[in-house]
Structures are given as structure tokens and as C-alpha cells.
Design an enzyme around this catalytic site. Structure first.
Site, PDB file in Angstrom:
ATOM      1  N   GLY A  35      64.615 -48.756 -65.488  1.00 54.91           N
ATOM      2  CA  GLY A  35      65.373 -49.856 -64.904  1.00 54.91           C
ATOM      3  C   GLY A  35      64.627 -50.509 -63.767  1.00 54.91           C
ATOM      4  O   GLY A  35      63.629 -49.976 -63.274  1.00 54.91           O
ATOM      5  N   PRO A  38      63.716 -52.048 -59.915  1.00 54.23           N
ATOM      6  CA  PRO A  38      63.770 -51.381 -58.610  1.00 54.23           C
ATOM      7  C   PRO A  38      65.126 -51.556 -57.942  1.00 54.23           C
ATOM      8  O   PRO A  38      65.789 -52.583 -58.094  1.00 54.23           O
ATOM      9  CB  PRO A  38      62.663 -52.097 -57.809  1.00 54.23           C
ATOM     10  N   GLY A  81      68.917 -47.310 -58.188  1.00 52.85           N
ATOM     11  CA  GLY A  81      69.362 -45.949 -57.876  1.00 52.85           C
ATOM     12  C   GLY A  81      68.787 -44.862 -58.751  1.00 52.85           C
ATOM     13  O   GLY A  81      69.413 -43.809 -58.901  1.00 52.85           O
ATOM     14  N   LYS A  82      67.592 -45.066 -59.305  1.00 56.53           N
ATOM     15  CA  LYS A  82      67.014 -44.043 -60.195  1.00 56.53           C
ATOM     16  C   LYS A  82      66.660 -42.776 -59.419  1.00 56.53           C
ATOM     17  O   LYS A  82      66.998 -41.665 -59.832  1.00 56.53           O
ATOM     18  CB  LYS A  82      65.754 -44.609 -60.876  1.00 56.53           C
ATOM     19  N   SER A 136      60.693 -64.922 -76.231  1.00 54.75           N
ATOM     20  CA  SER A 136      62.127 -65.214 -76.259  1.00 54.75           C
ATOM     21  C   SER A 136      62.465 -66.657 -75.900  1.00 54.75           C
ATOM     22  O   SER A 136      63.624 -67.049 -75.977  1.00 54.75           O
ATOM     23  CB  SER A 136      62.874 -64.264 -75.316  1.00 54.75           C
ATOM     24  N   LYS A 151      69.496 -60.390 -68.819  1.00 52.13           N
ATOM     25  CA  LYS A 151      69.530 -61.849 -68.982  1.00 52.13           C
ATOM     26  C   LYS A 151      70.952 -62.389 -68.814  1.00 52.13           C
ATOM     27  O   LYS A 151      71.164 -63.421 -68.154  1.00 52.13           O
ATOM     28  CB  LYS A 151      68.981 -62.221 -70.358  1.00 52.13           C
TER      29      LYS A 151
END
Length: 792
Positions: free
Chosen positions: A339, A341, A344-345, A663, A706
Site C-alpha cells: 500500500g 505510504p 499504517g503498514k 489506463s 483511483k
């Protein structure tokens, strides 16, 4: 041996450290312990100045405070590489030997020795005879290493072949187990050829002695001079750790040898005391195991207390704990938190450790490019140390900690190896039961460690390594989630850290939203906390000057007074619909972003121009979109003058920011068709999807990020590929309720939604024939009714 002092270099005011039982040679890395106060002061002075120090052996290791007469005058200048404080009295230092040098004068003796030294110029000899002698010495040294159980042939021999003759002689000298006087003699032999002769003799003698003994490693350990000690610290020669029965046999053999040696009483008494000390040392230090908590309700309480949201992650952790209750030794699990920055990893890893009752250790892998950082160095290298995995396990003090491997996507590789390959053994539950660290040279069980891996992006992680992990994605937070996190976690934390209370500073919801919208642009909450901290610091100043009872209610206007002009502005999406302008959605490491794609036509020959720092993949996507558009307009009989008279220019604003990915295909195609048909694009619609030459819309990644970006900017409708339907399951309920999501298969569906008017209908063959017939009829009718020209 005489010294060659001509053209030698003087080294002034260099601190000196006397060494016990240790001779340092040039071109070698050597660790030793410093314990005497004078030596520590000399070390600190050298480290502050230029990290240059003079090292010389003392003649008698039992003298605690040696005088200049007790120290050999020949030593080496050395560079301090690293210092580590081991306890209150001792420091471990690693130095690199530079040059032979001799003490000319002791300038000061208190609080430490400071000397004037003269670098001794070595007498090099590269004659054919010396080269032959060197080959013989290398052959003998190779045999010596094969017999010596503590040495690693593969790691030492290549290093020898890459150095000059004098340095090779010094490296060999540093690896031999010899009495101090013999090593000092080798150091003082400045003639390379003479030194090689002496080494040849010593190696031959050592090989003869080794052949006659059953335990050469034990013999090697009993010889002095391989390692250094200070302040009565025992020196241990690097070697494989003892098993209990092997240690007992070794101790008995040592006692027998002492009895047979017929030493003087004082020497025998000291030798027996050293043997007793060796016997009391544990053969291997076994790690204890933390008692694991398995109360699911308590674990859930802790996780909810520490983190807001993240329901899927919490559910997976609770599932893991539930399995631990039913299965005694479950298979190891490797969780990978992916995920942006600030979501909360790392703090989630700490919460898992608290919920499970385990110790927590964190290892940052950012910038790691040496395989030895993971597996450790072989102990034959001077200055070797265990790998960082073993070091962190030792720091935890248990064999089942929660081990966080942070920023695994930031690793790289070079000529020293690939650390990602070494991590495969660490993270594979089938292999990590027998993880081999090169330094401890024995298997270590990592199967009870709970490994957690974190990364911002999944793409840089090698596929083989990723296959060993269970990936859990942590997307960015919505605006409402950030608001709740600020109220429940960030603001109370910063108020406490700054000595404030809610009575001093009251944050209104409007003020927090003002900070989120105008001063941060992120998926996580790291910058949000930084801005809250800045406000708290300014409030502390007011409380100190106006009194502890001072109170202020924070409003959006006051926020701007504290934080200054807003750093970010919202994308202009509330204006009228425009021709040739479409909104696209992009994914970055920091979350989702909205991008404006502009198209215009200029005089040319039907070429496509692209600006705005578009990456190679995005440029290819734009080319595919342009080819589709030309085919589409050909069918609609629109833009016939395009190829002959006009070029199309595509621009994506914020040109300083690189943009990449496929994309944007449907967004670019929509902007071009809008330009050429002069039909505006709806400003309330944003889109993302890859396009094919046939107009098919293919799935893309980063859907949640997104959509969060679109929601943040007030977009009410989005267009996505139908194959991304599965990605919509984990969207927040509020986002689903307030946003209309269109799932499409092809560009025709996209254009129906995005354009404010329908495109002209495609002409059929029958229609073309009818149109052609009408044209011919008109031409004939015109010719008949035309008056004939008059002639004279």
C-alpha cells in the site's frame, strides 16, 4: 631487519592504542575490543578528527597500563571503520590497516598516547624468483586452509589473487595462528621476499604439526595471536560452535596438554583458570520462546484500538490466531502488506505483535544490495558478522517474534549478490526451518517467526519471492476515514505529545477537512499528522505566553492563519463541459490522482503529438487510441480533411510529473473524438481503461485508489472496464452510494456516457448508394437547367 626510511611520510599527532595479543597488518579488516579508559579516549579523539589511529602490540599482554617501553615501536596506521559500544565500559571497533609505521616520538602520554610516527616504505620485489616463491606460499596456504576447519577456502583464495605481492603476504600473515612474537617479526620484515621466505617456513612447520593431530581446530584455538582482547577480555578464534560432547572432549584434551607441558606453577595455574572459564561458557545460546496470546476477543480489541478501518487485514489476522488454537504447529504464514505510504503498514505490524504477545523487530531493506546482509559473512573474513536476520532475532531475545521486513520493494542487487534470492529461503515455510547463516555456520529454525513484509508497490518484488507471500492490499483512506482517524488517533496523540489538552485546543470537523483538502494530497495520513503537529506547536507558544487556561477553537480561517497559503488546490471540475478535454484517473505510489487530458488540432498532415512527460507505455496507448479514432471517424464520414490538413496534439498538464501506464487509452480516445466531432465531454465523468485497436476496453489496476481520488475531487460518475467488476467489492459504502459507476466493454459505450450528445449514426452501404444516386441526379438536373453559352 632494517627499515627503509627514505622518502617516508611523517604522521603527526596521531593517537596510539596498545593492543594485547594482537598484531594488525596492512590491507586487513580487524575487530577488537577496547576497554581501557585511555584507549577509549584515544579512539574517540581519532574518530572525531580524521579516523586515523596508530596500532601497536604491547610486549606483555598481562600489563594493564603499558608504558612506551612496553609497546613495540613498529605498528600500523589504521582507519577506523566502525565503533559499537558493547556495554558501559567496553567498545568494539573495526579498523582497516593502512601502512607499516614506526614510533618516532611520544608527544603526550596523558590522557592517552599521542605520537609522531613515520610510515615505513616497504621493499617490493617482483623478480621471477619472488614470483615462484609466492606460488609455493599460496600452495602451502591453500593446504593449510583445507586442514584448518575454521577457514573457508573459497572466500580467502580469490581475495589473495586480486592483490599485490606485499599485500598477499600480509593477508596470509593475518590468517595464521602464530605466537605474538612471530607475528610481530612478520610485521617488521619490510622486504617482501624475506617475508615470503619466512611464511613458507612457518606454513611448512604448521602443516607438519597439523598432520600429527586429530583435532587441528583445537590446536588452532590454543595458539595465540589471531584475535585481540583488551581489559582482560577473553579472545575466541572464529570457528564452528561446539556441541556439548565435543566441548567436553576438548576441555579434557586441554587439561591433559597442560599437565604434559610441565609449565612453571604460575603459568600452569593461569592456564587452568582459562580452561575453567572456557568450560563455564555455554556451547550455544538457545533463544527462549514468547508465550503466545490466543484470545481472539482481546486481539480484536487491540487491533481496533490501534487502527481505524482495515477490516480485511484485521479479519485475516484473527483467522490466523484462530488456526493457532486448533492446530498445535501450523504452517508458517508470510503476510505482505502492500500500500501507499502512511496507511499504517508498519504500525499494524506492531499491533499484531501486541495482540499476539510476541516481541516485535523491524528490519528496513531499503537500499540493501549485499546478499551477506541477509546470510551473514563467513567467519574467515576479518571483521565478519552475522546476517541481519540473525542479528534481529538475537535482539528480540526470542525465537518466535513478529519480524517486519520493511520496504522490500526498495532492495537492489549488484556484484555482491542478490539479497532477494537470499530472502527466498527466509520466507519459504518449507525451507526456513534450516536457515543457514554463513557466520554461525549452522542451521537456525525460523519457522516459528511470524514474518510480515511491507512494500509501496508490488511490481519491483521478484515473482519468485512474491509467490511465498500472502498479499494483503492496504488502499488509501477516504476523506471521512481520515477525519475519523484524525479525531480518534492523531489529534489526541499530538495534544499529549505537546503537553496540551482538549481544553486548550479544539479541532472542528470543518478545520480538519480544511487541512485534509488544502494542505495534504496523499493516500495515507502521514502529512496530515505533520500538519496537526505544526498547529500544536504554535498553540504551545500561545499557552505558554497567555496561561494554561487559554482556549482556542480551530476554524478553517484560523487553520489558514497557522499553516499559510493552501498547498494544493482542487481540480477544476465544476466548470462547463468542454470540447477536447476529458478526465482520466491514475494510480501512483502515493494513491490515486485525477489527470486532465487535452486535445487540439493544428495545421499539419495527420500526425499525433504528445507532451506532458508521458512514459513509453502511455505513448503507445495514445497511438492505439489515435488509430482507433481514425478508423471510427472514417466509418462516420467525419474528419475527412484530418490526414491532409491537421495534426492532433495531446497534452497532459503538470508536465513536471512523469506519467506512465496504459489506463489512459479510453480517455485519450474520448478527448480526440470530442475534438473532431465538436461534441463536449461531460465534466462530471472520469474514466480509466486500456483500449485496443478494435475499441475493446481492457481491465486496469489500482481501482480503489483511483475511485477514492475521483470521490475526493467531487466526481459523480466514473467509467471502468467491465472486467474490473470484482474490484468493486471492497469499496467503502459511502463511495458506492454517492458515485455512479459505469462498467463498459467497448468504446461505443464509453462515448455514449462521456459525450454530452450522441455521435452521428454510422452510414450503411444502402445509405451510401442512395446518397450517391441523389448526388448524380442533382448534377444532371443542374446540367439540364443550365442556359447554353452564346457564341458569335
Amino acid at each position: 631487519m632494517g627499515d627503509s626510511l627514505e622518502n617516508s611520510e611523517l604522521v603527526k599527532n596521531v593517537p596510539l592504542i596498545p593492543l594485547r595479543d594482537l598484531v594488525v597488518f596492512p590491507a586487513t579488516l580487524v575487530p577488537f575490543i577496547v576497554g581501557r579508559p585511555s584507549s577509549i579516549k584515544a579512539l574517540e579523539k581519532a574518530y572525531e578528527k580524521d579516523k586515523l589511529i596508530f596500532l601497536a602490540a604491547q610486549m606483555d599482554a598481562t600489563v594493564d597500563n603499558p608504558m612506551p617501553k612496553d609497546i613495540y615501536s613498529m605498528g600500523v596506521t589504521a582507519r577506523i571503520i566502525r565503533t559499537v559500544k558493547t556495554d558501559e565500559r567496553n567498545m568494539k571497533v573495526i579498523v582497516e590497516g593502512l601502512n607499516r609505521a614506526r614510533v618516532v616520538e611520544y608527544l603526550t602520554t596523558y590522557p592517552y598516547y599521542q605520537i609522531l610516527a613515520k610510515v615505513v616504505k616497504e621493499i617490493e620485489d617482483n623478480t621471477p624468483e619472488t614470483q615462484d616463491l609466492l606460488k609455493k606460499v599460496l600452495t602451502l596456504f591453500e593446504e593449510y586452509l583445507k586442514i584448518n576447519q575454521n577457514a573457508n577456502l573459497d572466500s580467502i583464495i580469490p581475495a589473495l589473487r586480486e592483490n599485490s605481492n606485499d599485500r598477499i603476504a600480509d593477508i596470509i600473515s593475518s590468517h595464521l595462528y602464530l605466537p605474538l612474537e612471530e607475528k610481530q617479526n612478520l610485521l617488521e620484515t619490510v622486504n617482501t621476499r624475506e617475508r615470503l621466505k619466512r611464511l613458507k617456513f612457518l606454513l611448512q612447520e604448521s602443516l607438519v604439526n597439523f598432520m600429527g593431530r586429530e583435532t587441528p581446530s583445537g590446536s588452532a584455538r590454543r595458539r595465540g595471536g589471531a584475535g585481540g582482547r583488551e581489559n582482560n577480555q577473553r579472545t575466541f578464534i572464529p570457528g564452528a560452535p561446539f556441541k556439548k560432547d565435543e566441548q567436553t572432549n576438548e576441555i579434557e584434551e586441554l587439561r591433559k596438554k597442560v599437565a604434559e607441558a610441565q609449565m612453571p606453577p604460575d603459568a600452569e595455574e593461569k592456564a587452568l583458570k582459562e580452561i575453567e572459564r572456557l568450560e563455564t561458557m555455554p556451547p550455544m545460546s538457545g533463544n527462549k520462546k514468547s508465550r503466545e496470546k490466543r484470545d481472539l476477543k482481546e486481539a480484536e480489541r487491540i487491533l481496533n484500538e490501534d487502527h481505524y478501518g482495515l477490516d480485511k487485514v484485521k479479519e485475516r489476522i484473527l483467522e490466523y490466531l484462530a488456526i493457532r488454537q486448533l492446530v498445535k504447529n501450523p504452517k508458517g504464514v508470510i503476510l505482505a502488506f502492500i500500500g501507499p505510504p502512511g496507511v499504517g503498514k508498519t504500525s499494524l505490524g506492531k499491533s499484531i505483535a501486541r495482540a499476539t504477545g510476541r516481541k516485535f523487530v523491524r528490519l528496513s531493506l531499503g537500499g540493501v544490495r549485499d546478499e551477506a546482509e541477509i546470510r551473514g559473512h563467513r567467519r574467515t573474513y576479518i571483521g565478519a558478522y552475522p546476517g541481519r536476520i540473525i542479528q534481529m532475532i538475537k535482539r528480540a531475545g526470542t525465537k518466535n517474534p513478529v519480524f517486519l521486513l520493511d520496504e522490500v520493494d526498495k532492495m537492489s542487487m549488484d556484484y555482491r549478490g542478490d539479497p532477494a534470492s537470499a530472502l527466498m529461503e527466509v520466507l519459504d515455510p518449507e525451507q526456513n526451518k534450516e536457515f543457514l547463516d554463513h557466520y554461525i555456520d549452522t542451521d537456525f529454525d525460523l519457522s516459528q517467526v511470524m514474518f510480515i513484509v511491507t512494500a509501496n508497490s508490488i511490481d519491483p518484488i521478484p515473482k519468485a519471492l512474491l509467490d511465498r507471500m500472502e498479499v494483503i492490499r492496504l488502499p488509501g483512506y477516504t476523506e471521512d476515514e481520515k477525519l475519523q482517524i484524525a479525531k480518534k488517533f492523531l489529534i489526541p496523540k499530538q495534544l499529549k505529545a505537546h503537553g496540551l489538552s482538549p481544553d486548550n485546543l479544539e479541532f472542528t470537523d470543518q478545520a480538519i477537512l480544511k487541512i485534509i483538502r488544502d494542505y495534504t494530497r496523499e493516500a495515507g495520513v502521514r502529512n496530515l499528522e505533520r500538519e496537526i503537529t505544526s498547529i500544536c506547536r504554535k498553540m504551545v507558544k500561545k499557552v505558554v505566553t497567555k496561561g494554561r487556561d487559554y482556549h482556542e477553537k480551530l476554524t478553517p480561517k484560523i487553520v489558514e492563519n497557522y499553516l499559510g497559503i493552501p498547498k494544493y488546490r482542487r481540480l477544476e471540475i465544476d466548470h462547463q463541459d468542454e470540447i477536447g478535454v476529458a478526465l482520466g484517473m491514475a494510480w501512483t505510489e502515493f494513491g490515486g490522482e485525477l489527470l486532465t487530458f487535452e486535445a487540439t488540432k493544428i495545421h499539419g498532415k495527420g500526425n499525433l503529438m504528445m507532451t506532458g512527460q508521458l512514459g513509453e507505455i502511455m505513448q503507445e496507448s495514445a497511438q492505439a487510441a489515435y488509430s482507433f479514432v481514425r478508423g471510427k471517424l472514417c466509418d462516420l464520414k467525419i474528419g475527412k480533411e484530418l490526414e491532409k490538413n491537421f495534426d492532433i496534439h495531446i497534452h497532459v498538464p503538470e508536465g513536471a510529473t512523469p506519467k506512465e501506464g496504459p489506463s489512459a487509452g479510453i480517455t485519450i480516445a474520448t478527448a480526440i473524438i470530442s475534438l473532431l466531432t465538436e461534441i463536449p465531454v461531460s465534466k462530471k465523468v472520469a474514466m480509466s481503461g486500456e483500449i485496443t485497436l478494435r475499441g475493446k476496453v481492457l481491465p486496469v489496476g489500482g481501482i480503489k485508489e483511483k475511485l477514492l481520488a475521483a470521490y475526493r475531487e467531487g466526481i459523480s460518475e466514473v467509467i471502468l472496464p467491465i472486467d474490473n467488476k470484482a474490484d468493486l467489492k471492497d469499496l467503502p459504502k459511502k463511495l458506492k452510494q454517492n458515485m455512479k459507476i459505469h462498467l463498459v466493454e467497448n468504446m461505443d459505450e464509453v462515448l455514449k456516457i462521456a459525450l454530452t450528445k450522441e455521435l452521428p449514426k454510422k452510414s450503411t452501404p444502402e445509405g451510401e448508394k442512395k446518397e450517391k444516386a441523389e448526388t448524380v441526379t442533382q448534377e444532371v438536373s443542374s446540367a439540364v437547367t443550365k442556359e447554353p453559352e452564346l457564341t458569335n
